[in-house]
Scaffold this active site. Structure first.
Site, PDB file in Angstrom:
ATOM      1  N   LEU A  61       8.420 -71.531 -34.474  1.00 38.81           N
ATOM      2  CA  LEU A  61       7.778 -72.833 -34.568  1.00 38.81           C
ATOM      3  C   LEU A  61       7.665 -73.179 -36.053  1.00 38.81           C
ATOM      4  O   LEU A  61       7.543 -72.283 -36.900  1.00 38.81           O
ATOM      5  CB  LEU A  61       6.372 -72.814 -33.944  1.00 38.81           C
ATOM      6  CG  LEU A  61       6.261 -72.648 -32.423  1.00 38.81           C
ATOM      7  CD1 LEU A  61       4.795 -72.555 -32.022  1.00 38.81           C
ATOM      8  CD2 LEU A  61       6.937 -73.810 -31.695  1.00 38.81           C
ATOM      9  N   ASP A  62       7.671 -74.466 -36.368  1.00 35.32           N
ATOM     10  CA  ASP A  62       7.458 -74.892 -37.747  1.00 35.32           C
ATOM     11  C   ASP A  62       6.136 -74.342 -38.263  1.00 35.32           C
ATOM     12  O   ASP A  62       5.187 -74.132 -37.493  1.00 35.32           O
ATOM     13  CB  ASP A  62       7.392 -76.423 -37.836  1.00 35.32           C
ATOM     14  CG  ASP A  62       8.734 -77.084 -37.588  1.00 35.32           C
ATOM     15  OD1 ASP A  62       9.757 -76.376 -37.623  1.00 35.32           O
ATOM     16  OD2 ASP A  62       8.749 -78.311 -37.379  1.00 35.32           O
ATOM     17  N   ARG A  63       6.054 -74.151 -39.567  1.00 38.12           N
ATOM     18  CA  ARG A  63       4.826 -73.635 -40.184  1.00 38.12           C
ATOM     19  C   ARG A  63       3.595 -74.437 -39.756  1.00 38.12           C
ATOM     20  O   ARG A  63       2.543 -73.863 -39.452  1.00 38.12           O
ATOM     21  CB  ARG A  63       4.947 -73.680 -41.710  1.00 38.12           C
ATOM     22  CG  ARG A  63       3.703 -73.192 -42.430  1.00 38.12           C
ATOM     23  CD  ARG A  63       3.784 -73.392 -43.935  1.00 38.12           C
ATOM     24  NE  ARG A  63       3.703 -74.810 -44.299  1.00 38.12           N
ATOM     25  CZ  ARG A  63       3.626 -75.240 -45.555  1.00 38.12           C
ATOM     26  NH1 ARG A  63       3.648 -74.378 -46.563  1.00 38.12           N
ATOM     27  NH2 ARG A  63       3.559 -76.536 -45.815  1.00 38.12           N
ATOM     28  N   ARG A 162       9.319 -84.207 -34.672  1.00 33.90           N
ATOM     29  CA  ARG A 162       8.759 -84.945 -35.806  1.00 33.90           C
ATOM     30  C   ARG A 162       9.651 -86.124 -36.188  1.00 33.90           C
ATOM     31  O   ARG A 162       9.165 -87.235 -36.442  1.00 33.90           O
ATOM     32  CB  ARG A 162       8.564 -83.987 -36.978  1.00 33.90           C
ATOM     33  CG  ARG A 162       7.611 -82.843 -36.620  1.00 33.90           C
ATOM     34  CD  ARG A 162       7.703 -81.658 -37.552  1.00 33.90           C
ATOM     35  NE  ARG A 162       7.134 -81.947 -38.862  1.00 33.90           N
ATOM     36  CZ  ARG A 162       6.829 -81.001 -39.756  1.00 33.90           C
ATOM     37  NH1 ARG A 162       7.043 -79.721 -39.461  1.00 33.90           N
ATOM     38  NH2 ARG A 162       6.321 -81.325 -40.921  1.00 33.90           N
TER      39      ARG A 162
END
Length: 214
Positions: A61-63, A162
């Site tokens: 997952l993205d930070r 996003r």
């Protein structure tokens, strides 16, 4: 990624554990895997392996995204679970708070994505060389100036949700890359709420859930 990395000290939250599969709740602000350099060594993988030394990475997952992350506890499970993602059999559901009031009740964004090399890790839409990226979405709740969406990606491109929300005209609140109003929010308002996939042993399907924290 910004130069300053100050990951949260949240304790490890286990959502599911058996002999083959481990699922935990990833907090926003923590890398999934280590970055380049000692200052980016702290990550969810390292924290999980401190408790479960046999844990193996399956996906990321993205930070700044929180929510369900699954790890394998055997090489067989890693291969099996990895193929679930590779062949799009894993069903992922995210919840996001986005800017503005979304007029329609549901829809699909089908826009190919590619990295914007001069500005990486930012991604951009490119119909010539981009890779297919498809996201189904549905409105959960409308507010005065924001909307809560359920996002169901069919593909797993970097920053897919996003960019797709931004392209809808409704960027995710608190997004440091794709929103211009980031300072108002304590974090990226994107959470991986559910993950459904087959179990490596052929037993009951995994139906993993991490309650939305915002």
């Amino acid at each position: 990624m910004s130069a300053e990395y100050d990951p949260p000290d949240d304790p490890l939250v286990i959502l599911h554990e058996d002999a083959d599969v481990l699922a935990v709740s990833k907090p926003s602000g923590l890398l999934s895997v280590p970055g380049k350099g000692a200052h980016l060594a702290d990550c969810l993988l390292a924290r999980v392996q401190a408790v479960f030394p046999m844990a193996l990475l399956v996906h990321r997952l993205d930070r700044d995204t929180s929510g369900v992350m699954v790890f394998a506890l055997t090489p067989h499970a890693q291969k099996f679970l990895g193929q679930q993602f590779e062949y799009r059999r894993a069903k992922k559901t995210y919840v996001a708070r986005v800017a503005g009031v979304v007029a329609e009740d549901a829809g699909t964004v089908d826009l190919p994505l590619i990295v914007d090399w001069p500005n990486r890790p930012v991604q951009k839409v490119c119909h010539e060389t981009g890779k297919q990226a498809v996201t189904d979405w549905a409105v959960m709740k409308r507010g005065a100036d924001e909307t809560r969406l359920r996002l169901m990606p069919r593909t797993g491109r970097s920053h897919q949700l996003r960019v797709h929300c931004r392209e809808m005209g409704h960027p995710i609140l608190g997004d440091p890359f794709y929103s211009e109003d980031v300072e108002r929010w304590p974090r990226l308002m994107l959470h991986a709420e559910r993950l459904r996939m087959s179990h490596p042993t052929g037993g009951p399907a995994l139906n993993l859930r991490d309650p939305v924290p915002f």
